[in-house]
Design an enzyme around this catalytic site. Structure first.
Site, short mmCIF file in Angstrom:
data_model
loop_
_atom_site.label_atom_id
_atom_site.label_comp_id
_atom_site.label_asym_id
_atom_site.label_seq_id
_atom_site.Cartn_x
_atom_site.Cartn_y
_atom_site.Cartn_z
N ASP A 207 0.85 -1.19 0.00
CA ASP A 207 0.00 0.00 0.00
C ASP A 207 0.88 1.24 0.00
OD1 ASP A 207 -2.42 1.35 -0.03
OD2 ASP A 207 -2.55 1.45 2.14
N THR B 200 -8.42 -5.58 4.52
CA THR B 200 -8.44 -4.67 3.37
C THR B 200 -9.48 -5.21 2.40
OG1 THR B 200 -6.09 -4.14 3.62
CG2 THR B 200 -7.10 -3.67 1.49
N GLN C 136 -2.45 2.26 15.09
CA GLN C 136 -1.45 2.70 14.12
C GLN C 136 -0.54 3.77 14.69
OE1 GLN C 136 -3.18 4.43 10.60
NE2 GLN C 136 -1.21 4.94 9.68
N GLU D 138 -9.33 4.02 -1.73
CA GLU D 138 -8.14 3.86 -2.55
C GLU D 138 -8.46 3.17 -3.87
OE1 GLU D 138 -4.83 2.18 -0.49
OE2 GLU D 138 -5.32 3.13 1.42
N GLU E 274 -10.11 4.09 4.34
CA GLU E 274 -9.26 4.79 3.37
C GLU E 274 -9.76 4.41 1.98
OE1 GLU E 274 -5.07 4.35 3.93
OE2 GLU E 274 -5.09 5.42 5.85
N ASP F 23 -8.90 0.41 2.60
CA ASP F 23 -7.83 -0.01 3.49
C ASP F 23 -8.22 0.40 4.91
OD1 ASP F 23 -5.32 -1.01 4.28
OD2 ASP F 23 -4.46 1.00 4.21
N GLU G 121 -9.24 12.63 8.20
CA GLU G 121 -9.20 13.98 7.62
C GLU G 121 -10.56 14.67 7.67
OE1 GLU G 121 -6.74 13.87 3.75
OE2 GLU G 121 -7.47 11.83 4.09
N LYS H 238 -3.21 -1.79 10.41
CA LYS H 238 -3.63 -1.88 9.02
C LYS H 238 -3.93 -3.32 8.57
CE LYS H 238 -2.85 2.40 7.32
NZ LYS H 238 -3.78 3.15 6.46
N HIS I 38 -3.64 14.26 1.08
CA HIS I 38 -3.79 13.38 2.24
C HIS I 38 -2.55 13.41 3.13
CE1 HIS I 38 -4.81 9.86 4.63
NE2 HIS I 38 -3.66 9.29 4.28
N ARG J 86 -6.69 3.84 13.79
CA ARG J 86 -5.76 4.98 13.93
C ARG J 86 -5.07 4.99 15.29
NH1 ARG J 86 -4.82 6.21 8.75
NH2 ARG J 86 -6.70 6.88 7.65
#
Length: 398
Positions: free
Chosen positions: A112, A243, A226, A187, A185, A219, A344, A239, A119, A223
């Site tokens: 990834d 996925t 992480q 993607e 996420e 994904d 975000e 992570k 971002h 947080r």
């Protein structure tokens, strides 16, 4: 624009300009390869007879290489557009409601990237307030990490809330428990068909000879886990728990009209990363939480393009295998409503989303369903639909 005789297919974004591949099964029958056309699936094993289409994944077909991919696409397109092809194709069209969609390919390796400038700068400002938003290496190479191929799951798979270490309070010890900051996420993923031998690099100009097509990717990210584990080595358990990928692999040739020049890069990249063709992609993505649109990320705003990602991935001689998947990293644009993650969108839960259906979200709650969809411009002004990837959050295992 090529038009098909299949009713409604062109208007739905699954016409002859698209022809995405997937794996399906019918009651009492083993999985096999098909192409989506409108609200039907063309059974390729029955229509074409090639043994690769009786397989339970796209890997055997993808391994045949780009010449076979293009020849098959031309043959299928002819069957679905020419009046003379109708008799040979129509008996093998199966209604979507009669099939169960499977994982489209067997994932060999999964990597990834982190290729959106917007971002990366947002994340830097959130996690390092007052500091430089980008690390010094970010504009010189596509930054990425290796994930776990075994936890790449097909769309619709429930996502169990992960458990892990949380950052400690001031002066305290880290706690272990279910993630309280479960995120998404949005993607785009790139599926490798043609492998390489160990020690060989892939130049940017060979991108289309190795990448078979694209899928949508969510994904999922914890947080809090992480953030605690990412010093010094980066993402790991935050992570690797899941996925999600969409069920239809859209061939690169279906995205010809969506190709645009990539975003200007400063400083100029190293020689092996310099672009020789336009592989920026004008793809419009939509993120929904519990059916409500919360973001519309524009893929065209990405800083690093997929040909550069592949060149960097192999620049140390790492080999490619059929079924390798690499993803773009979160797709975010400059606008507030173009951000591809809740991190975000809510600025790390300090500005929660207010949902029209009631309630607020800083991060995901158990029972929330996330759906990511996308479209691109097709040849002649039509639309190419990239499908949808969905997942519903389940409680952590006790």
């Amino acid at each position: 624009m090529s038009t098909t005789w299949v009713p409604g297919a062109d208007a739905a974004g699954y016409g002859a300009d698209n022809l995405p591949y997937g794996v399906f099964s019918r009651a009492g029958s083993p999985p096999r390869i098909g192409v989506r056309v409108g609200d039907r699936v063309l059974d390729l094993a029955a229509a074409l007879g090639d043994p690769e289409f009786s397989a339970s994944s796209l890997n055997p077909f993808m391994a045949r290489g780009s010449t076979a991919w293009r020849a098959t696409r031309a043959k299928v397109s002819g069957m679905l557009t020419a009046p003379g092809g109708r008799a040979s194709a129509e008996p093998h069209l199966v209604p979507l409601e009669e099939v169960e969609l499977k994982a489209p390919f067997e994932v060999a390796d999964y990597a990834d990237f982190y290729c959106s400038l917007d971002h990366a700068e947002n994340v830097g400002r959130i996690f390092r307030p007052g500091g430089a938003p980008l690390s010094p290496n970010w504009r010189h190479q596509p930054v990425g990490y290796h994930g776990r191929a075994g936890t790449v799951v097909p769309s619709g798979t429930g996502i169990v809330r992960p458990v892990g270490h949380h950052p400690p309070a001031e002066g305290g010890e880290p706690a272990v428990g279910p993630s309280r900051r479960l995120d998404i996420e949005a993607e785009l993923g790139f599926v490798v068909g043609t492998p390489t031998s160990l020690g060989r690099t892939v130049p940017t100009g060979d991108f289309a000879e190795h990448v078979f097509g694209v899928v949508l990717v969510n994904d999922w990210s914890a947080r809090d886990i992480q953030r605690w584990e990412s010093a010094p080595l980066g993402p790991f358990l935050g992570k690797s728990f899941a996925t999600s990928v969409s069920p239809w692999v859209v061939p690169l040739d279906a995205l010809g009209a969506a190709r645009v020049a990539g975003r200007e890069q400063d400083p100029p990249p190293a020689p092996h990363l310099r672009r020789v063709a336009d592989w920026g992609l004008d793809i419009a993505m939509t993120v929904r939480v519990n059916g409500e649109v919360v973001s519309r990320p524009p893929y065209a705003s990405m800083y690093w393009t997929p040909d550069q990602m592949l060149a960097h991935l192999t620049s140390n001689g790492a080999s490619l295998r059929t079924g390798d998947l690499y993803a773009s990293g979160t797709v975010s644009g400059p606008g507030r409503d173009e951000r591809g993650s809740l991190l975000e969108l809510t600025w790390d839960a300090t500005e929660p989303l207010r949902l029209a259906g009631g309630g607020e979200r800083g991060y995901l709650e158990d029972g929330d369903t996330v759906a990511i969809s996308a479209t691109a411009r097709g040849m002649g002004g039509g639309t190419v639909a990239l499908g949808e990837v969905t997942g519903t959050v389940r409680p952590a295992l006790s």
